[in-house]
Every structure is written in structure tokens, then in C-alpha cells.
Scaffold this active site. Structure first.
Site, PDB file in Angstrom:
ATOM      1  N   ARG A 144      48.133  37.844  47.026  1.00 31.35           N
ATOM      2  CA  ARG A 144      46.997  37.255  46.293  1.00 31.35           C
ATOM      3  C   ARG A 144      46.844  37.905  44.916  1.00 31.35           C
ATOM      4  O   ARG A 144      46.516  37.226  43.943  1.00 31.35           O
ATOM      5  CB  ARG A 144      45.703  37.405  47.118  1.00 31.35           C
ATOM      6  CG  ARG A 144      45.706  36.485  48.338  1.00 31.35           C
ATOM      7  CD  ARG A 144      44.595  36.831  49.303  1.00 31.35           C
ATOM      8  NE  ARG A 144      43.266  36.600  48.770  1.00 31.35           N
ATOM      9  CZ  ARG A 144      42.160  37.194  49.224  1.00 31.35           C
ATOM     10  NH1 ARG A 144      42.241  38.064  50.211  1.00 31.35           N
ATOM     11  NH2 ARG A 144      40.994  36.908  48.697  1.00 31.35           N
ATOM     12  N   ARG A 173      36.797  44.900  54.044  1.00 35.95           N
ATOM     13  CA  ARG A 173      35.855  43.770  54.085  1.00 35.95           C
ATOM     14  C   ARG A 173      35.906  43.082  55.453  1.00 35.95           C
ATOM     15  O   ARG A 173      36.971  42.849  55.996  1.00 35.95           O
ATOM     16  CB  ARG A 173      36.223  42.767  52.992  1.00 35.95           C
ATOM     17  CG  ARG A 173      35.352  41.524  52.995  1.00 35.95           C
ATOM     18  CD  ARG A 173      35.445  40.776  51.706  1.00 35.95           C
ATOM     19  NE  ARG A 173      36.639  39.954  51.592  1.00 35.95           N
ATOM     20  CZ  ARG A 173      36.862  39.128  50.559  1.00 35.95           C
ATOM     21  NH1 ARG A 173      35.987  39.045  49.578  1.00 35.95           N
ATOM     22  NH2 ARG A 173      37.962  38.411  50.504  1.00 35.95           N
ATOM     23  N   LYS A 188      33.072  38.640  43.232  1.00 34.92           N
ATOM     24  CA  LYS A 188      32.516  37.340  42.806  1.00 34.92           C
ATOM     25  C   LYS A 188      31.505  36.804  43.821  1.00 34.92           C
ATOM     26  O   LYS A 188      30.420  36.383  43.454  1.00 34.92           O
ATOM     27  CB  LYS A 188      33.639  36.294  42.618  1.00 34.92           C
ATOM     28  CG  LYS A 188      34.652  36.668  41.553  1.00 34.92           C
ATOM     29  CD  LYS A 188      35.631  35.520  41.271  1.00 34.92           C
ATOM     30  CE  LYS A 188      36.524  35.149  42.435  1.00 34.92           C
ATOM     31  NZ  LYS A 188      37.479  36.180  42.840  1.00 34.92           N
TER      32      LYS A 188
HETATM   33  P1  AMP Z   1      38.540  32.965  47.850  1.00 36.34           P
HETATM   34  O1  AMP Z   1      37.541  32.966  48.933  1.00 36.34           O
HETATM   35  O2  AMP Z   1      38.004  32.471  46.545  1.00 36.34           O
HETATM   36  O3  AMP Z   1      39.244  34.290  47.707  1.00 36.34           O
HETATM   37  O4  AMP Z   1      39.661  31.908  48.266  1.00 36.34           O
HETATM   38  C1  AMP Z   1      40.421  32.077  49.455  1.00 36.34           C
HETATM   39  C2  AMP Z   1      41.681  31.242  49.379  1.00 36.34           C
HETATM   40  O5  AMP Z   1      41.341  29.853  49.246  1.00 36.34           O
HETATM   41  C3  AMP Z   1      42.586  31.525  48.189  1.00 36.34           C
HETATM   42  O6  AMP Z   1      43.453  32.631  48.399  1.00 36.34           O
HETATM   43  C4  AMP Z   1      43.348  30.212  48.075  1.00 36.34           C
HETATM   44  O7  AMP Z   1      44.336  30.069  49.073  1.00 36.34           O
HETATM   45  C5  AMP Z   1      42.249  29.186  48.394  1.00 36.34           C
HETATM   46  N1  AMP Z   1      41.537  28.801  47.157  1.00 36.34           N
HETATM   47  C6  AMP Z   1      40.240  29.033  46.846  1.00 36.34           C
HETATM   48  N2  AMP Z   1      39.923  28.541  45.635  1.00 36.34           N
HETATM   49  C7  AMP Z   1      41.061  27.993  45.152  1.00 36.34           C
HETATM   50  C8  AMP Z   1      41.399  27.352  43.939  1.00 36.34           C
HETATM   51  N3  AMP Z   1      40.504  27.181  42.952  1.00 36.34           N
HETATM   52  N4  AMP Z   1      42.686  26.915  43.797  1.00 36.34           N
HETATM   53  C9  AMP Z   1      43.597  27.058  44.766  1.00 36.34           C
HETATM   54  N5  AMP Z   1      43.348  27.661  45.923  1.00 36.34           N
HETATM   55  C10 AMP Z   1      42.096  28.137  46.133  1.00 36.34           C
END
Ligand code: AMP
Length: 213
Positions: A168, A127, A13
Site C-alpha cells: 500500500r 490498528r 485521515k
Molecule cells: P482506505 O480505507 O482508504 O485505506 O482504503 C482501503 C482500500 O480500499 C485501498 O487500499 C484500496 O484497495 C481501496 N480504495 C479505497 N479508496 C480507493 C480509491 N480512491 N481508489 C482505488 N482504490 C481505493
């Protein structure tokens, strides 16, 4: 154009968002990036979010919805937006529908990036983020062990540790996948094979979004 980038962790993404942002001239709104910036600045929000993030869990819905409402209210969001990593739960999905109705910013399309869980584990374990310029890279590309962009130090994201990645993926299957089904009847959703090269994935996305330009 207002687009949601949906998909498992490690489905690409962020990589695609960086390209699409330039192609369509719209802001890339990543809840994960916003939370990491808060964490790095040591704010109250960052401290609260960090305890969930480092264990691979989700930050509470009310915190996320408030953050998104604030961000979509900023001037650059009038041009459109690219949501990355939001919504991730059914509560957030309903919250987005309510918010976009209220502020009159309808979602044009959703892109679901599909990739097998084994590929996710493999991608995320390799990564690395640059501690200096923040560029995301893969150990395979960083032959010298330093950032290929600026030579800065490469760091493994706390939540990319293999044991956290497994959590995750589980969280994604249980909490995020139901969002796709909810949205299927409501928005134009496009299923994208994200196991291909980044360039091929971008091409497939451009083709899908062509109908909405
Ligand atoms: P990402 O960089 O999108 O993988 O997000 C990293 C971490 O941030 C996730 O594993 C969650 O702990 C938190 N996070 C990001 N976006 C959300 C969301 N929309 N809802 C809840 N937690 C989020």
C-alpha cells in the site's frame, strides 16, 4: 465547505475526518469505508473490490469514479463534503475536476497529511477495528484486548497485515503522490505534519481551514 483529505495510508485521515465531520457538519465520504461496507454485504461491487483491496492494490478508477458520482449526488452532499481516500490516482484526480465542474460543487481546499513510512507501518500494525461497533482503535489503548468503546472483539484489517501495508505504501508513492503535484497549481493545498498527536493535527487543520469557513 468541500475538502479533500489526502495522505498515505495510516496518516490519520479517518481519525481526523471523524472529528472534522462533527466540527463542520458535513458528510465524511470515505471510498475505503464504502467499499468495505459493500464487501461486508457481499454485493457484486464488494466482491470485485475485495480482490484488489486485500492485496493492497487499488480498485479500478472507473468503479471508484462511478461510486463518487453517485455519492456526491445524494442530498446530504449539498451541504458540502469531506473526501477521505479519494482521489488516489491521476485519472481519479482529473475525474474529480471534471465532475465538480459539471455539478457545480467546487473544491475549497485539500489537506495533505504527511507522515514517515516507518510511522505508517508502526501505526497500521497496531490498528484494530471493533467487530461490533466498528470503532477504530489501537492495541495500546485496548488494555483488556477488547474494544474500549463497547467491549466487542478487535480485528486486524486484512490489508493492515505488514506485507500488505508495504504494498500500500508503494502504491501510494507511485500512484497517489503525483496527484498532489497536479493539485498544487489548482487548489488551495495545506501541508499538515501528521506525525503529531491527533489533537495537534486537528488544530493545524482548523487553522488551515479557517480561511475557508
Ligand atoms: P482506505 O480505507 O482508504 O485505506 O482504503 C482501503 C482500500 O480500499 C485501498 O487500499 C484500496 O484497495 C481501496 N480504495 C479505497 N479508496 C480507493 C480509491 N480512491 N481508489 C482505488 N482504490 C481505493
Amino acid at each position: 465547505m468541500r475538502v479533500m483529505l489526502l495522505g498515505a495510508p495510516g496518516s490519520g485521515k479517518g481519525t481526523q475526518a471523524a472529528v472534522l465531520k462533527g466540527l463542520y457538519g458535513i458528510p465524511h465520504i470515505s471510498t475505503g469505508d464504502i467499499l468495505r461496507a459493500e464487501l461486508a454485504r457481499g454485493t457484486e461491487l464488494g466482491k470485485k473490490a475485495g480482490s484488489y483491496m486485500n492485496g493492497g492494490g487499488l480498485v479500478p478508477d472507473d468503479v471508484i469514479l462511478e461510486l463518487i458520482e453517485t455519492r456526491l449526488g445524494e442530498p446530504d452532499a449539498r451541504r458540502g463534503w469531506l473526501l477521505d481516500g479519494f482521489p488516489r490516482t491521476l485519472v481519479q484526480a482529473h475525474g474529480l475536476v471534471e465532475l465538480t465542474d459539471r455539478i457545480g460543487q467546487a473544491v475549497d481546499a485539500g489537506l495533505i497529511l504527511h507522515v514517515d513510512p516507518e510511522v505508517v507501518v508502526q501505526r497500521l500494525s497496531g490498528r484494530r477495528g471493533c467487530g461490533k461497533c466498528q470503532k477504530v482503535t489501537n492495541v495500546a489503548e485496548a488494555v483488556s484486548g477488547a474494544c474500549p468503546n463497547c467491549g466487542g472483539p478487535l480485528v486486524l484489517r486484512e490489508d493492515d497485515r505488514p506485507e500488505v501495508v508495504r504494498t500500500r505504501i508503494q502504491v501510494f508513492e507511485q500512484q497517489t503522490r503525483p496527484v498532489f503535484e497536479l493539485f498544487r497549481g489548482r487548489y488551495a493545498l495545506y501541508d499538515i505534519d501528521a506525525s503529531k498527536t491527533p489533537e495537534q493535527v486537528t488544530e493545524a487543520i482548523r487553522k488551515a481551514l479557517g480561511k475557508h469557513e
